[in-house]
Design a protein around this motif. Sequence first.
Motif, PDB file in Angstrom:
ATOM      1  N   LYS A  34       4.379  18.540 -43.021  1.00 26.55           N
ATOM      2  CA  LYS A  34       3.568  19.401 -42.178  1.00 26.55           C
ATOM      3  C   LYS A  34       4.227  20.781 -42.022  1.00 26.55           C
ATOM      4  N   GLU A  35       5.551  20.796 -41.780  1.00 34.22           N
ATOM      5  CA  GLU A  35       6.274  22.062 -41.641  1.00 34.22           C
ATOM      6  C   GLU A  35       6.213  22.867 -42.930  1.00 34.22           C
ATOM      7  N   THR A  36       6.360  22.191 -44.061  1.00 29.10           N
ATOM      8  CA  THR A  36       6.290  22.869 -45.350  1.00 29.10           C
ATOM      9  C   THR A  36       4.907  23.485 -45.567  1.00 29.10           C
ATOM     10  N   GLN A  37       3.873  22.741 -45.225  1.00 23.38           N
ATOM     11  CA  GLN A  37       2.506  23.233 -45.373  1.00 23.38           C
ATOM     12  C   GLN A  37       2.273  24.450 -44.473  1.00 23.38           C
ATOM     13  N   GLU A  38       2.790  24.407 -43.239  1.00 20.20           N
ATOM     14  CA  GLU A  38       2.640  25.538 -42.322  1.00 20.20           C
ATOM     15  C   GLU A  38       3.312  26.789 -42.874  1.00 20.20           C
ATOM     16  N   ILE A  39       4.496  26.624 -43.449  1.00 19.80           N
ATOM     17  CA  ILE A  39       5.220  27.753 -44.033  1.00 19.80           C
ATOM     18  C   ILE A  39       4.440  28.325 -45.208  1.00 19.80           C
ATOM     19  N   ARG A  40       3.899  27.457 -46.043  1.00 23.29           N
ATOM     20  CA  ARG A  40       3.111  27.931 -47.189  1.00 23.29           C
ATOM     21  C   ARG A  40       1.887  28.714 -46.739  1.00 23.29           C
ATOM     22  N   GLU A  41       1.198  28.213 -45.720  1.00 21.36           N
ATOM     23  CA  GLU A  41       0.005  28.906 -45.207  1.00 21.36           C
ATOM     24  C   GLU A  41       0.371  30.258 -44.607  1.00 21.36           C
ATOM     25  N   LYS A  42       1.492  30.303 -43.896  1.00 18.73           N
ATOM     26  CA  LYS A  42       1.944  31.553 -43.298  1.00 18.73           C
ATOM     27  C   LYS A  42       2.258  32.582 -44.397  1.00 18.73           C
ATOM     28  N   ASN A  43       2.956  32.140 -45.450  1.00 15.73           N
ATOM     29  CA  ASN A  43       3.286  33.036 -46.559  1.00 15.73           C
ATOM     30  C   ASN A  43       2.035  33.503 -47.289  1.00 15.73           C
ATOM     31  N   LYS A  44       1.072  32.600 -47.455  1.00 24.83           N
ATOM     32  CA  LYS A  44      -0.168  32.955 -48.139  1.00 24.83           C
ATOM     33  C   LYS A  44      -0.928  34.009 -47.337  1.00 24.83           C
ATOM     34  N   ALA A  45      -0.970  33.844 -46.006  1.00 29.24           N
ATOM     35  CA  ALA A  45      -1.658  34.815 -45.148  1.00 29.24           C
ATOM     36  C   ALA A  45      -0.957  36.162 -45.195  1.00 29.24           C
ATOM     37  N   ARG A  46       0.373  36.153 -45.199  1.00 29.77           N
ATOM     38  CA  ARG A  46       1.133  37.397 -45.249  1.00 29.77           C
ATOM     39  C   ARG A  46       0.910  38.119 -46.576  1.00 29.77           C
ATOM     40  N   ASN A  47       0.894  37.374 -47.665  1.00 27.64           N
ATOM     41  CA  ASN A  47       0.710  37.975 -48.991  1.00 27.64           C
ATOM     42  C   ASN A  47      -0.718  38.444 -49.225  1.00 27.64           C
ATOM     43  N   ALA A  48      -1.677  37.884 -48.508  1.00 24.07           N
ATOM     44  CA  ALA A  48      -3.071  38.282 -48.698  1.00 24.07           C
ATOM     45  C   ALA A  48      -3.306  39.708 -48.225  1.00 24.07           C
ATOM     46  N   ASN A  49      -2.518  40.167 -47.257  1.00 24.78           N
ATOM     47  CA  ASN A  49      -2.689  41.516 -46.719  1.00 24.78           C
ATOM     48  C   ASN A  49      -2.042  42.593 -47.579  1.00 24.78           C
ATOM     49  N   ARG A  50      -1.207  42.197 -48.505  1.00 22.90           N
ATOM     50  CA  ARG A  50      -0.527  43.180 -49.360  1.00 22.90           C
ATOM     51  C   ARG A  50      -1.481  43.677 -50.445  1.00 22.90           C
ATOM     52  N   PRO A  51      -1.376  44.978 -50.752  1.00 24.16           N
ATOM     53  CA  PRO A  51      -2.226  45.490 -51.841  1.00 24.16           C
ATOM     54  C   PRO A  51      -1.730  44.955 -53.184  1.00 24.16           C
ATOM     55  N   LYS A  52      -2.648  44.732 -54.072  1.00 22.92           N
ATOM     56  CA  LYS A  52      -2.312  44.233 -55.402  1.00 22.92           C
ATOM     57  C   LYS A  52      -1.664  45.350 -56.208  1.00 22.92           C
ATOM     58  N   LYS A  53      -0.651  45.007 -57.004  1.00 22.83           N
ATOM     59  CA  LYS A  53      -0.001  45.985 -57.860  1.00 22.83           C
ATOM     60  C   LYS A  53      -0.887  46.269 -59.067  1.00 22.83           C
ATOM     61  N   GLU A  54      -0.962  47.547 -59.390  1.00 17.64           N
ATOM     62  CA  GLU A  54      -1.767  47.933 -60.548  1.00 17.64           C
ATOM     63  C   GLU A  54      -0.979  47.620 -61.816  1.00 17.64           C
ATOM     64  N   ARG A  55      -1.588  46.915 -62.730  1.00 14.76           N
ATOM     65  CA  ARG A  55      -0.923  46.603 -63.996  1.00 14.76           C
ATOM     66  C   ARG A  55      -1.190  47.722 -64.973  1.00 14.76           C
ATOM     67  N   ARG A  56      -0.132  48.135 -65.643  1.00 14.77           N
ATOM     68  CA  ARG A  56      -0.259  49.208 -66.621  1.00 14.77           C
ATOM     69  C   ARG A  56       0.088  48.664 -67.996  1.00 14.77           C
ATOM     70  N   SER A  57      -0.558  49.218 -68.978  1.00 15.91           N
ATOM     71  CA  SER A  57      -0.258  48.798 -70.335  1.00 15.91           C
ATOM     72  C   SER A  57       0.974  49.549 -70.824  1.00 15.91           C
ATOM     73  N   PHE A  58       1.586  49.023 -71.858  1.00  8.64           N
ATOM     74  CA  PHE A  58       2.758  49.652 -72.442  1.00  8.64           C
ATOM     75  C   PHE A  58       2.406  51.040 -72.979  1.00  8.64           C
ATOM     76  N   ARG A  59       1.232  51.147 -73.548  1.00 12.08           N
ATOM     77  CA  ARG A  59       0.787  52.430 -74.097  1.00 12.08           C
ATOM     78  C   ARG A  59       0.681  53.493 -73.002  1.00 12.08           C
ATOM     79  N   LYS A  60       0.121  53.113 -71.845  1.00 11.50           N
ATOM     80  CA  LYS A  60      -0.014  54.052 -70.728  1.00 11.50           C
ATOM     81  C   LYS A  60       1.374  54.441 -70.203  1.00 11.50           C
ATOM     82  N   TYR A  61       2.292  53.483 -70.159  1.00  5.62           N
ATOM     83  CA  TYR A  61       3.654  53.766 -69.715  1.00  5.62           C
ATOM     84  C   TYR A  61       4.312  54.815 -70.622  1.00  5.62           C
ATOM     85  N   ILE A  62       4.208  54.630 -71.925  1.00  4.55           N
ATOM     86  CA  ILE A  62       4.792  55.577 -72.883  1.00  4.55           C
ATOM     87  C   ILE A  62       4.150  56.949 -72.709  1.00  4.55           C
TER      88      ILE A  62
END
Length: 117
Positions: A34-62
């Motif tokens: 139960k404690e493990t599940q609560e921790i997982r849910e808390k982490n999932k809720a915290r991560n849901a509020n973070r903006p997603k990182k934009e993925r860049r292609s290698f070509r765009k990086y160069i």
Amino acid sequence: MANKNTRKKKNTTPAPNAELTPEQKKARKAQQKKETQEIREKNKARNANRPKKERRSFRKYIHEVMSEMKKVVWPTSKELGQYTVIVIVTCAAFALMFWAVDSGILALLKGILGISL
């Protein structure tokens, strides 16, 4: 301040070495689950509020690297020669300074300890 993972938790269950009845073992395992599940849910809720990182292609990086390199102000050949001389002279000066300090400390220790090398 302690890391959140290293903080001491309140231990409401008996020590693992203590003799437990099968019912107590089952209850303990359920509590841990139960404690493990609560921790997982808390982490999932915290991560849901973070903006997603934009993925860049290698070509765009160069492309972006090349764009930034065009903005760099490169030294002229004359400036490069001057900077090289300054670096070499500075290194030589520091080498001489360290040699002098080292020799002075060695002479001092020889005098104090009465040793010869």
